[in-house]
Design a protein around this motif. Structure first.
Motif, mmCIF file in Angstrom:
data_model
loop_
_atom_site.group_PDB
_atom_site.id
_atom_site.type_symbol
_atom_site.label_atom_id
_atom_site.label_comp_id
_atom_site.label_asym_id
_atom_site.label_seq_id
_atom_site.Cartn_x
_atom_site.Cartn_y
_atom_site.Cartn_z
ATOM 1 N N ARG A 134 1.014 -1.198 -0.001
ATOM 2 C CA ARG A 134 -0.101 -0.092 0.014
ATOM 3 C C ARG A 134 0.799 1.282 0.061
ATOM 4 N NH1 ARG A 134 -5.186 -0.997 -1.529
ATOM 5 N NH2 ARG A 134 -5.857 -2.741 -0.316
ATOM 6 N N ASP A 135 0.446 2.367 -0.274
ATOM 7 C CA ASP A 135 1.236 3.586 -0.337
ATOM 8 C C ASP A 135 1.253 4.022 0.961
ATOM 9 O OD1 ASP A 135 1.958 6.009 -2.200
ATOM 10 O OD2 ASP A 135 0.459 6.882 -0.642
ATOM 11 N N GLU A 136 2.140 4.673 1.247
ATOM 12 C CA GLU A 136 2.520 5.244 2.705
ATOM 13 C C GLU A 136 1.446 6.238 3.078
ATOM 14 O OE1 GLU A 136 6.397 7.233 2.143
ATOM 15 O OE2 GLU A 136 5.506 8.622 0.452
ATOM 16 N N VAL A 137 0.956 6.813 2.118
ATOM 17 C CA VAL A 137 -0.070 8.135 2.758
ATOM 18 C C VAL A 137 -1.457 7.208 3.097
ATOM 19 C CG1 VAL A 137 -1.591 9.810 2.041
ATOM 20 C CG2 VAL A 137 0.803 10.016 1.221
ATOM 21 N N TRP A 138 -1.719 5.937 2.476
ATOM 22 C CA TRP A 138 -2.770 5.327 2.874
ATOM 23 C C TRP A 138 -2.566 4.761 4.348
ATOM 24 C CZ3 TRP A 138 -3.744 0.391 4.376
ATOM 25 C CH2 TRP A 138 -5.142 -0.106 4.287
ATOM 26 N N PHE A 164 -12.228 19.716 -0.965
ATOM 27 C CA PHE A 164 -10.942 19.845 -0.567
ATOM 28 C C PHE A 164 -10.698 19.754 0.955
ATOM 29 C CE2 PHE A 164 -8.420 20.183 -4.207
ATOM 30 C CZ PHE A 164 -9.138 20.755 -5.226
ATOM 31 N N TYR A 165 -11.716 20.435 1.750
ATOM 32 C CA TYR A 165 -11.846 20.523 3.011
ATOM 33 C C TYR A 165 -11.974 18.958 3.455
ATOM 34 C CZ TYR A 165 -14.169 20.569 7.571
ATOM 35 O OH TYR A 165 -14.503 20.170 8.757
ATOM 36 N N GLU A 166 -12.750 18.226 2.847
ATOM 37 C CA GLU A 166 -13.012 16.700 3.144
ATOM 38 C C GLU A 166 -11.787 16.039 2.809
ATOM 39 O OE1 GLU A 166 -15.687 14.764 0.542
ATOM 40 O OE2 GLU A 166 -16.245 13.299 1.910
ATOM 41 N N ILE A 167 -10.985 16.202 1.947
ATOM 42 C CA ILE A 167 -9.765 15.560 1.608
ATOM 43 C C ILE A 167 -8.945 15.878 2.826
ATOM 44 C CG2 ILE A 167 -7.629 15.773 0.037
ATOM 45 C CD1 ILE A 167 -9.601 16.258 -2.171
ATOM 46 N N MET A 168 -8.742 17.037 3.027
ATOM 47 C CA MET A 168 -7.820 17.243 4.454
ATOM 48 C C MET A 168 -8.275 16.727 5.360
ATOM 49 S SD MET A 168 -5.225 18.883 3.375
ATOM 50 C CE MET A 168 -5.135 17.903 1.878
ATOM 51 N N GLN A 169 -9.732 16.569 5.750
ATOM 52 C CA GLN A 169 -10.310 15.993 6.839
ATOM 53 C C GLN A 169 -9.569 14.354 7.016
ATOM 54 O OE1 GLN A 169 -11.783 16.704 9.566
ATOM 55 N NE2 GLN A 169 -12.846 18.411 9.418
ATOM 56 N N VAL A 170 -9.756 13.830 5.906
ATOM 57 C CA VAL A 170 -9.197 12.399 5.643
ATOM 58 C C VAL A 170 -7.622 12.215 5.602
ATOM 59 C CG1 VAL A 170 -9.708 10.266 4.367
ATOM 60 C CG2 VAL A 170 -11.386 11.639 4.626
ATOM 61 N N TYR A 171 -7.007 12.999 4.743
ATOM 62 C CA TYR A 171 -5.765 12.774 4.414
ATOM 63 C C TYR A 171 -4.828 13.443 5.049
ATOM 64 C CZ TYR A 171 -7.643 9.374 1.354
ATOM 65 O OH TYR A 171 -8.278 8.402 0.643
ATOM 66 N N GLY A 172 -5.332 14.772 5.769
ATOM 67 C CA GLY A 172 -4.261 15.979 6.291
ATOM 68 C C GLY A 172 -3.373 15.656 7.156
ATOM 69 N N LEU A 173 -3.894 14.905 8.318
ATOM 70 C CA LEU A 173 -2.778 14.351 9.122
ATOM 71 C C LEU A 173 -1.976 13.261 8.618
ATOM 72 C CD1 LEU A 173 -5.150 14.188 12.434
ATOM 73 C CD2 LEU A 173 -3.051 15.786 12.051
ATOM 74 N N PRO A 174 -2.399 12.237 7.912
ATOM 75 C CA PRO A 174 -1.503 11.248 7.129
ATOM 76 C C PRO A 174 -0.403 11.957 6.317
ATOM 77 C CG PRO A 174 -3.706 10.357 7.048
ATOM 78 C CD PRO A 174 -3.835 11.904 7.822
#
Length: 147
Positions: free
Chosen positions: A30-34, A89-99
């Motif tokens: 899997r990708d590191e961000v995942w 974009f807000y949703e993307i940051m909610q899901v992937y921001g901390l990772p």
């Protein structure tokens, strides 16, 4: 913001084993961000992926269910934009921001990506199943200063 106890446990084990998200991603293909998203409760591992990660991190098998149960995504503190496209974009940051933050800091150290010395590209990728939006951001890394 308070991190969930599972996130804290996973991050602590990762640090103790001196593993990166990339290392763990390679382990389960899997990708590191995942993988980082999984740690922050924003993704769901298969039972096989959960078993491999638990073994690599030397954690107890009872965590398999936690890692393989679909999460409630987007758990950052809300300040919700109203425009539908901006909201995505807000949703993307909610899901992937901390990772993304963790992966960036693993690669560069403690700091931020500049939004001043920054470029963004948006491209259209034609796809028979529906055209796709490709967004590429490029910002200068700015390490935090020590004094």
């Amino acid at each position: 913001m308070t991190l969930p106890s599972l996130t804290k446990l996973l991050l602590k084990a990762k640090k103790e084993k001196n593993l990166s998200f990339e290392d763990l991603g390679n382990l389960i293909n899997r990708d590191e961000v995942w993988v980082a998203s999984l740690f922050y409760g924003q993704a769901t591992a298969s039972e096989e992926e959960a078993t491999s990660l638990i073994a690599a991190l030397d954690l107890t098998s009872d965590l398999k269910e936690d890692l393989s149960t679909p999460p409630v995504k987007g758990c950052l503190d809300p300040v919700i934009p109203t425009d539908p496209l901006i909201y995505r974009f807000y949703e993307i940051m909610q899901v992937y921001g901390l990772p993304m933050k963790d992966v960036i800091q693993e690669k560069f150290g403690d700091g931020i990506m500049s939004a001043i010395d920054f470029s963004i590209e948006v491209d259209k990728v034609e796809d028979p199943k529906g055209d796709r939006v490709l967004v590429k951001m490029c910002g200068k890394f700015l390490p935090y200063k020590k004094w």
